[in-house]
Motif scaffolding. Structure first.
Motif, PDB file in Angstrom:
ATOM      1  N   LEU A  50     -24.557 -67.132 -71.780  1.00  0.00           N
ATOM      2  CA  LEU A  50     -26.038 -66.256 -70.860  1.00  0.00           C
ATOM      3  C   LEU A  50     -25.413 -65.470 -70.203  1.00  0.00           C
ATOM      4  N   SER A  51     -24.378 -65.336 -69.352  1.00  0.00           N
ATOM      5  CA  SER A  51     -23.553 -64.142 -69.209  1.00  0.00           C
ATOM      6  C   SER A  51     -23.001 -63.255 -70.560  1.00  0.00           C
ATOM      7  N   MET A  52     -22.209 -64.371 -70.926  1.00  0.00           N
ATOM      8  CA  MET A  52     -21.631 -64.317 -72.733  1.00  0.00           C
ATOM      9  C   MET A  52     -22.208 -62.757 -73.305  1.00  0.00           C
ATOM     10  N   ILE A  53     -23.585 -63.905 -73.624  1.00  0.00           N
ATOM     11  CA  ILE A  53     -24.381 -63.214 -74.389  1.00  0.00           C
ATOM     12  C   ILE A  53     -25.081 -61.652 -74.032  1.00  0.00           C
ATOM     13  N   TYR A  54     -24.537 -62.096 -72.725  1.00  0.00           N
ATOM     14  CA  TYR A  54     -25.488 -60.200 -71.830  1.00  0.00           C
ATOM     15  C   TYR A  54     -24.096 -59.672 -72.104  1.00  0.00           C
ATOM     16  N   HIS A  55     -23.232 -59.699 -71.605  1.00  0.00           N
ATOM     17  CA  HIS A  55     -22.037 -58.944 -72.089  1.00  0.00           C
ATOM     18  C   HIS A  55     -21.363 -58.268 -73.127  1.00  0.00           C
ATOM     19  N   ILE A  56     -21.569 -59.519 -74.063  1.00  0.00           N
ATOM     20  CA  ILE A  56     -20.813 -59.156 -75.259  1.00  0.00           C
ATOM     21  C   ILE A  56     -22.513 -57.866 -76.344  1.00  0.00           C
ATOM     22  N   GLY A  57     -23.105 -58.720 -76.094  1.00  0.00           N
ATOM     23  CA  GLY A  57     -24.736 -57.719 -76.637  1.00  0.00           C
ATOM     24  C   GLY A  57     -24.943 -57.086 -76.097  1.00  0.00           C
ATOM     25  N   THR A  58     -24.440 -56.558 -74.957  1.00  0.00           N
ATOM     26  CA  THR A  58     -24.781 -54.389 -75.022  1.00  0.00           C
ATOM     27  C   THR A  58     -23.612 -54.037 -74.339  1.00  0.00           C
ATOM     28  N   GLN A  59     -22.699 -54.351 -75.781  1.00  0.00           N
ATOM     29  CA  GLN A  59     -21.409 -53.870 -76.156  1.00  0.00           C
ATOM     30  C   GLN A  59     -21.642 -52.570 -77.171  1.00  0.00           C
ATOM     31  N   ASN A  60     -21.122 -51.469 -77.324  1.00  0.00           N
ATOM     32  CA  ASN A  60     -20.857 -50.865 -78.691  1.00  0.00           C
ATOM     33  C   ASN A  60     -22.426 -50.431 -79.253  1.00  0.00           C
ATOM     34  N   ILE A  61     -22.515 -49.991 -78.600  1.00  0.00           N
ATOM     35  CA  ILE A  61     -23.891 -49.260 -78.725  1.00  0.00           C
ATOM     36  C   ILE A  61     -23.806 -48.838 -80.181  1.00  0.00           C
ATOM     37  N   PRO A  62     -24.612 -49.325 -81.482  1.00  0.00           N
ATOM     38  CA  PRO A  62     -24.312 -48.655 -82.744  1.00  0.00           C
ATOM     39  C   PRO A  62     -25.183 -47.382 -83.290  1.00  0.00           C
ATOM     40  N   PHE A  63     -24.293 -46.984 -83.948  1.00  0.00           N
ATOM     41  CA  PHE A  63     -24.883 -45.529 -83.984  1.00  0.00           C
ATOM     42  C   PHE A  63     -24.411 -44.985 -85.758  1.00  0.00           C
ATOM     43  N   GLU A  64     -25.493 -44.410 -86.369  1.00  0.00           N
ATOM     44  CA  GLU A  64     -25.901 -43.745 -87.593  1.00  0.00           C
ATOM     45  C   GLU A  64     -24.560 -43.351 -87.821  1.00  0.00           C
ATOM     46  N   HIS A  65     -24.591 -42.499 -87.015  1.00  0.00           N
ATOM     47  CA  HIS A  65     -22.934 -41.307 -87.203  1.00  0.00           C
ATOM     48  C   HIS A  65     -22.416 -41.386 -85.584  1.00  0.00           C
TER      49      HIS A  65
ATOM     50  N   PRO B 151     -43.890 -68.336 -87.576  1.00  0.00           N
ATOM     51  CA  PRO B 151     -43.998 -69.482 -88.112  1.00  0.00           C
ATOM     52  C   PRO B 151     -42.284 -69.734 -88.199  1.00  0.00           C
ATOM     53  N   GLY B 152     -41.330 -68.877 -87.717  1.00  0.00           N
ATOM     54  CA  GLY B 152     -40.148 -68.903 -88.656  1.00  0.00           C
ATOM     55  C   GLY B 152     -38.975 -69.020 -87.275  1.00  0.00           C
ATOM     56  N   GLN B 153     -38.079 -68.783 -87.151  1.00  0.00           N
ATOM     57  CA  GLN B 153     -37.205 -68.441 -85.972  1.00  0.00           C
ATOM     58  C   GLN B 153     -36.499 -67.153 -86.556  1.00  0.00           C
ATOM     59  N   ILE B 154     -36.091 -66.569 -84.961  1.00  0.00           N
ATOM     60  CA  ILE B 154     -35.218 -65.469 -85.397  1.00  0.00           C
ATOM     61  C   ILE B 154     -33.152 -66.002 -85.034  1.00  0.00           C
ATOM     62  N   VAL B 155     -32.138 -64.727 -85.875  1.00  0.00           N
ATOM     63  CA  VAL B 155     -31.284 -65.964 -85.841  1.00  0.00           C
ATOM     64  C   VAL B 155     -30.584 -64.226 -85.462  1.00  0.00           C
ATOM     65  N   TRP B 156     -30.104 -64.627 -84.592  1.00  0.00           N
ATOM     66  CA  TRP B 156     -29.651 -63.072 -83.929  1.00  0.00           C
ATOM     67  C   TRP B 156     -28.070 -62.525 -83.145  1.00  0.00           C
ATOM     68  N   ASN B 157     -27.049 -62.340 -84.225  1.00  0.00           N
ATOM     69  CA  ASN B 157     -25.809 -61.743 -83.948  1.00  0.00           C
ATOM     70  C   ASN B 157     -25.507 -60.570 -82.916  1.00  0.00           C
ATOM     71  N   TYR B 158     -25.599 -61.933 -81.579  1.00  0.00           N
ATOM     72  CA  TYR B 158     -25.499 -60.656 -80.636  1.00  0.00           C
ATOM     73  C   TYR B 158     -24.729 -59.297 -80.335  1.00  0.00           C
ATOM     74  N   LYS B 159     -23.445 -60.034 -81.295  1.00  0.00           N
ATOM     75  CA  LYS B 159     -22.263 -59.238 -81.381  1.00  0.00           C
ATOM     76  C   LYS B 159     -22.366 -57.802 -82.701  1.00  0.00           C
ATOM     77  N   ASN B 160     -22.507 -58.331 -83.401  1.00  0.00           N
ATOM     78  CA  ASN B 160     -22.683 -57.364 -84.645  1.00  0.00           C
ATOM     79  C   ASN B 160     -24.681 -56.756 -84.314  1.00  0.00           C
ATOM     80  N   HIS B 161     -25.030 -57.025 -82.990  1.00  0.00           N
ATOM     81  CA  HIS B 161     -26.821 -56.357 -83.674  1.00  0.00           C
ATOM     82  C   HIS B 161     -27.409 -56.564 -84.337  1.00  0.00           C
ATOM     83  N   THR B 162     -27.015 -57.436 -85.384  1.00  0.00           N
ATOM     84  CA  THR B 162     -27.961 -58.000 -86.086  1.00  0.00           C
ATOM     85  C   THR B 162     -29.045 -59.765 -86.350  1.00  0.00           C
ATOM     86  N   GLN B 163     -29.976 -58.919 -86.766  1.00  0.00           N
ATOM     87  CA  GLN B 163     -31.725 -60.130 -86.081  1.00  0.00           C
ATOM     88  C   GLN B 163     -32.056 -60.413 -87.937  1.00  0.00           C
TER      89      GLN B 163
END
Length: 357
Positions: free
Chosen positions: A78-93, A14-26
């Motif tokens: 779309l291509s920019m979202i793919y390129h930037i969105g698959t950068q910088n794998i987030p690591f906890e450590h 019933p809402g929407q998802i806002v996705w920050n594809y650079k920082n990998h947050t939703q």
């Protein structure tokens, strides 16, 4: 106040998802937050520091105090979202030394292995018995340097038949699981993941597969065949497409009489199993590139010329390969055959000559 440029919005009732594809947050927004965000997108100056929704949107990075410039980009969003969105794998450590990496990677692998593995073979519709291919033949010229110099992309083919022996050699040395390496298996490799090809594969998963398009092969009926690398066999999937091959491959009709082609596909479910981050999508294309080059080098060593393309009608190819709605998807096409060695087709060369003074 500004809107973060690295966002895309997914409608999810019933809402929407806002996705920050650079920082990998939703962030999941309900109707009140969605309505307020729409107002601020229309006019960021409406930001109210006393409005709790506004301050939470700012805290989440959906709004920014300073303007963030978009990077220079020559393709679509779309291509920019793919390129930037698959950068910088987030690591906890991030491991600080080889010992930490070893422990962390082992823990990850154990976690993956505790989950059900993807099916070893594809659920492809088969008609009839599998066709056993000939064992690979010795290549007439095993000089890698010579083959590298001779490999050439050609767009003019005679349509002459290819032997089944050559097909067996091509598929085994490019896509087959090499039995010659059965005794060269590291005991650290998990059970079920020891199969090795001549090309590298992310995580040793062998996520890419192949479908053979047969137009003129001695001893093999025309049609589409799935290749099974574990036992070096083919199974017929469909007859040849109607109309001509060029309609599937972006109108490139100079290739209509190509005797043999290979659709390289990716089993995304294998990659999803081990790699949670979407960066692994890149690895599917990298692996397809490895296999394509190996196929071309083997074909060249067999005295054949090659052609390749990423331009094809995805939906039609999926239907042809019986992959509609599947986790296995086509990525690339490569083919080979006897050629006059011309880079361009005769029709293009005629047009070029007509344009000369």
């Amino acid at each position: 106040m500004y809107i973060n440029p690295f966002l895309f919005i997914l409608p999810r009732s019933p809402g929407q998802i806002v996705w920050n594809y650079k920082n990998h947050t939703q962030h999941e927004l309900d109707l009140n937050y969605t309505t307020r965000l729409a107002q601020l997108i229309n006019n960021p100056e409406l930001f109210d520091s006393h409005n709790i929704i506004d301050t939470q949107l700012l805290s989440a990075g959906i709004l920014t105090v300073s303007k963030i410039d978009n990077p220079q980009w020559g393709w679509d969003e779309l291509s920019m979202i793919y390129h930037i969105g698959t950068q910088n794998i987030p690591f906890e450590h991030i491991p600080q030394n080889i010992h930490e990496w070893s422990r962390q990677y082992l823990a990850h692998c154990n976690e993956v292995l505790a989950t059900p593995t993807p099916a070893a073979d594809r659920p492809t519709l088969e008609t009839g018995l599998r066709i056993t291919l000939p064992a690979p033949c010795a290549l007439s010229d095993d000089s890698l340097g010579k083959v590298l110099l001779q490999r050439k992309t050609c767009r003019s083919y005679t349509g002459a038949a290819i032997t089944l022996n050559d097909v067996g050699t091509l598929l085994y040395l490019s896509l087959g699981y090499l039995h010659e390496r059965d005794n060269d298996r590291d005991d650290s490799i998990a059970h079920g993941l020891s199969a090795r090809r001549s090309s590298p594969s992310a995580g040793g998963l062998n996520a890419c597969e192949g479908f053979l398009l047969v137009q003129n092969v001695e001893g093999l009926e025309q049609g589409i065949y799935a290749y099974h690398p574990a036992d070096h066999t083919l199974s017929r999937v469909n007859p040849l497409p109607e109309p001509a091959l060029g309609h599937l491959l972006g109108g490139q009709h100079f290739i209509n009489n190509l005797p043999l082609g290979l659709f390289i596909t990716a089993r995304f479910d294998r990659l999803w199993w081990k790699y949670e981050h979407s960066r692994a999508y890149r690895m599917a294309f990298v692996e397809a590139g490895h296999l394509s080059q190996t196929f071309q080098l083997v074909a060249t060593a067999l005295g054949l010329n090659t052609w390749l393309t990423g331009a094809f009608a995805d939906q039609q190819v999926e239907v042809l390969l019986n992959l509609e709605g599947s986790a296995e998807q086509p990525l690339f096409f490569v083919g080979c055959g006897e050629s006059d060695g011309q880079v361009m087709c005769h029709e293009m060369r005629d047009l070029l000559r007509e344009g000369q003074p």
